[in-house]
Write an enzyme that holds these catalytic residues in place. Structure first.
Site, PDB file in Angstrom:
ATOM      1  N   ASN A  10       0.740  -1.235  -0.038  1.00 54.40           N
ATOM      2  CA  ASN A  10      -0.125   0.023  -0.019  1.00 54.40           C
ATOM      3  C   ASN A  10       0.804   1.229  -0.020  1.00 54.40           C
ATOM      4  O   ASN A  10       1.506   1.726   1.164  1.00 54.40           O
ATOM      5  CB  ASN A  10      -0.858  -0.066   1.162  1.00 54.40           C
ATOM      6  N   TRP A  11       1.109   1.897  -1.306  1.00 54.64           N
ATOM      7  CA  TRP A  11       1.758   3.144  -1.066  1.00 54.64           C
ATOM      8  C   TRP A  11       1.346   4.403  -0.530  1.00 54.64           C
ATOM      9  O   TRP A  11       2.019   5.329  -0.521  1.00 54.64           O
ATOM     10  CB  TRP A  11       2.200   3.317  -2.629  1.00 54.64           C
ATOM     11  N   LYS A  12       0.033   4.244  -0.035  1.00 49.83           N
ATOM     12  CA  LYS A  12      -0.674   5.351   0.586  1.00 49.83           C
ATOM     13  C   LYS A  12      -0.371   6.769  -0.344  1.00 49.83           C
ATOM     14  O   LYS A  12      -0.465   6.600  -1.681  1.00 49.83           O
ATOM     15  CB  LYS A  12       0.135   5.706   1.930  1.00 49.83           C
ATOM     16  N   HIS A  93      -9.609   1.082   5.439  1.00 55.73           N
ATOM     17  CA  HIS A  93      -8.272   1.138   5.976  1.00 55.73           C
ATOM     18  C   HIS A  93      -8.060   2.065   7.098  1.00 55.73           C
ATOM     19  O   HIS A  93      -8.711   3.155   7.268  1.00 55.73           O
ATOM     20  CB  HIS A  93      -7.010   1.528   5.007  1.00 55.73           C
ATOM     21  N   GLU A  95      -6.355   4.393   7.996  1.00 53.35           N
ATOM     22  CA  GLU A  95      -6.114   5.703   7.753  1.00 53.35           C
ATOM     23  C   GLU A  95      -7.580   6.365   7.407  1.00 53.35           C
ATOM     24  O   GLU A  95      -7.803   7.668   7.662  1.00 53.35           O
ATOM     25  CB  GLU A  95      -5.066   5.944   7.110  1.00 53.35           C
ATOM     26  N   GLU A 164      -5.077  -4.967  10.582  1.00 53.10           N
ATOM     27  CA  GLU A 164      -3.963  -3.941  10.792  1.00 53.10           C
ATOM     28  C   GLU A 164      -4.141  -3.386  12.286  1.00 53.10           C
ATOM     29  O   GLU A 164      -4.967  -2.505  12.332  1.00 53.10           O
ATOM     30  CB  GLU A 164      -4.005  -3.131   9.835  1.00 53.10           C
ATOM     31  N   GLY A 170       3.122   1.845  10.699  1.00 56.86           N
ATOM     32  CA  GLY A 170       4.124   2.897  10.582  1.00 56.86           C
ATOM     33  C   GLY A 170       4.787   2.945  11.949  1.00 56.86           C
ATOM     34  O   GLY A 170       5.515   4.025  12.136  1.00 56.86           O
ATOM     35  N   SER A 209       3.700  -2.495  10.297  1.00 62.70           N
ATOM     36  CA  SER A 209       5.070  -2.550  10.330  1.00 62.70           C
ATOM     37  C   SER A 209       5.837  -3.980   9.952  1.00 62.70           C
ATOM     38  O   SER A 209       6.719  -4.471  10.684  1.00 62.70           O
ATOM     39  CB  SER A 209       5.458  -2.309  11.873  1.00 62.70           C
ATOM     40  N   GLY A 230       2.808  -1.254   4.093  1.00 62.41           N
ATOM     41  CA  GLY A 230       3.192  -0.016   3.766  1.00 62.41           C
ATOM     42  C   GLY A 230       4.415   0.493   3.513  1.00 62.41           C
ATOM     43  O   GLY A 230       5.054   0.229   2.457  1.00 62.41           O
TER      44      GLY A 230
HETATM   45  P1  PGA Z   1       3.040  -0.101   7.520  1.00 62.16           P
HETATM   46  O1  PGA Z   1       1.579   0.028   6.930  1.00 62.16           O
HETATM   47  O2  PGA Z   1       3.702  -1.163   6.927  1.00 62.16           O
HETATM   48  O3  PGA Z   1       3.925   1.292   7.090  1.00 62.16           O
HETATM   49  O4  PGA Z   1       3.063   0.015   8.978  1.00 62.16           O
HETATM   50  C1  PGA Z   1       0.684  -0.723   6.664  1.00 62.16           C
HETATM   51  C2  PGA Z   1      -0.599  -0.203   6.138  1.00 62.16           C
HETATM   52  O5  PGA Z   1      -1.045   0.818   6.682  1.00 62.16           O
HETATM   53  O6  PGA Z   1      -1.135  -0.806   5.322  1.00 62.16           O
END
Ligand code: PGA
Length: 252
Positions: A10-12, A93, A95, A164, A170, A209, A230
């Site tokens: 997931n490149w966000k 997600h 976020e 998640e 993150g 992570s 991510g």
């Molecule tokens: P991360 O993000 O691997 O940077 O912790 C995971 C995600 O939000 O899909």
């Protein structure tokens, strides 16, 4: 691992056309490990170009609108994602949930719109740290899941789940393997409760992570069928080790 492992990057809100060579490099790695299904969710602006550049990786959206078209300035619908070359989409997600106020019923509506448009869907769920500390993580996540899952007959094979923990995204912090396994077993039970035996074939991805250093261990958890990644998916160098860790589990 009974189901074909699914590793999704997931490149966000990261990446411009200058990053397309990374996607092509990831595509070459995916081509070497066909036992693993690899996906990338780039920002909307890169979807079409990336879909044209890769052949072994599937490309997906990070969210979509629940309606197919209309007066929704700034939004992108599931049929539009299909038109841009997407094969799947993330919904719910953390976020989207915690930074944009999206709830379970919206995640479900988006998931149903995605399936109706012919997309695969990854329904994301996860608890906040305060919930984990209160000992409520499993109840909270399974309730979130039940309320977020799409209910469309005959499309269960297009559904995956991303677990998640919000506090692990993150941050470099991950739950213990025992906690991940307990959660994934509870998610599996919920999927079978909702969909019947077909729920046993839905892949459950762990996210938060994940790196090439911990992927082998995390992918060894009960009912862990893949990873949602991510930060460590932004370069082929970082992502390759995760894809290889999944391939190694198939060969084991
Ligand atoms: P991360 O993000 O691997 O940077 O912790 C995971 C995600 O939000 O899909």
């Amino acid at each position: 691992m009974a189901l074909r492992p699914y590793i999704v990057g997931n490149w966000k809100m990261n990446g411009t056309r200058a990053n397309l060579p990374e996607a092509r490099a990831i595509d070459r790695i995916a081509g070497r490990f066909p036992s693993v299904e690899v996906g990338i969710t780039p920002p909307f602006t890169l979807l079409s170009a990336m879909a044209g550049d890769v052949s072994c990786v599937s490309v997906g959206g990070q969210t979509c609108h629940a309606e197919a078209a209309g007066a929704f300035t700034g939004e992108v619908s599931a049929p539009m994602l299909v038109d841009a070359g997407a094969q799947f989409v993330l919904v719910g997600h953390s976020e989207r949930r915690w930074k944009f106020g999206e709830g379970d019923s919206l995640a479900r509506a988006k998931a149903e719109a995605a399936l109706a448009a012919g997309l695969g869907v990854i329904v994301c769920v996860g608890e906040r740290e305060v919930t984990r500390l209160a000992g409520q993580a499993v109840e909270s996540v399974t309730a979130q899941l039940k309320a977020s899952l799409p209910r469309i007959d005959g499309m269960v094979e297009n559904i995956s789940v991303g677990y998640e923990p919000v506090w692990a995204i993150g941050t470099g912090r991950v739950p213990t393997l025992g906690d991940i396994s307990a959660m994934h077993r509870a998610i599996r039970a919920t999927l079978v409760e909702v969909y019947g035996p077909a729920g046993a074939r839905i892949r459950i991805l762990y996210g938060g992570s994940v790196t090439s250093a911990n992927a082998a261990e995390l992918l060894g958890g009960d009912e862990v069928d893949g990873a949602l990644v991510g930060g460590a998916s932004l370069t082929a160098e970082a992502f390759a080790g995760i894809i290889m860790a999944a391939a190694a589990r198939v060969d084991a």
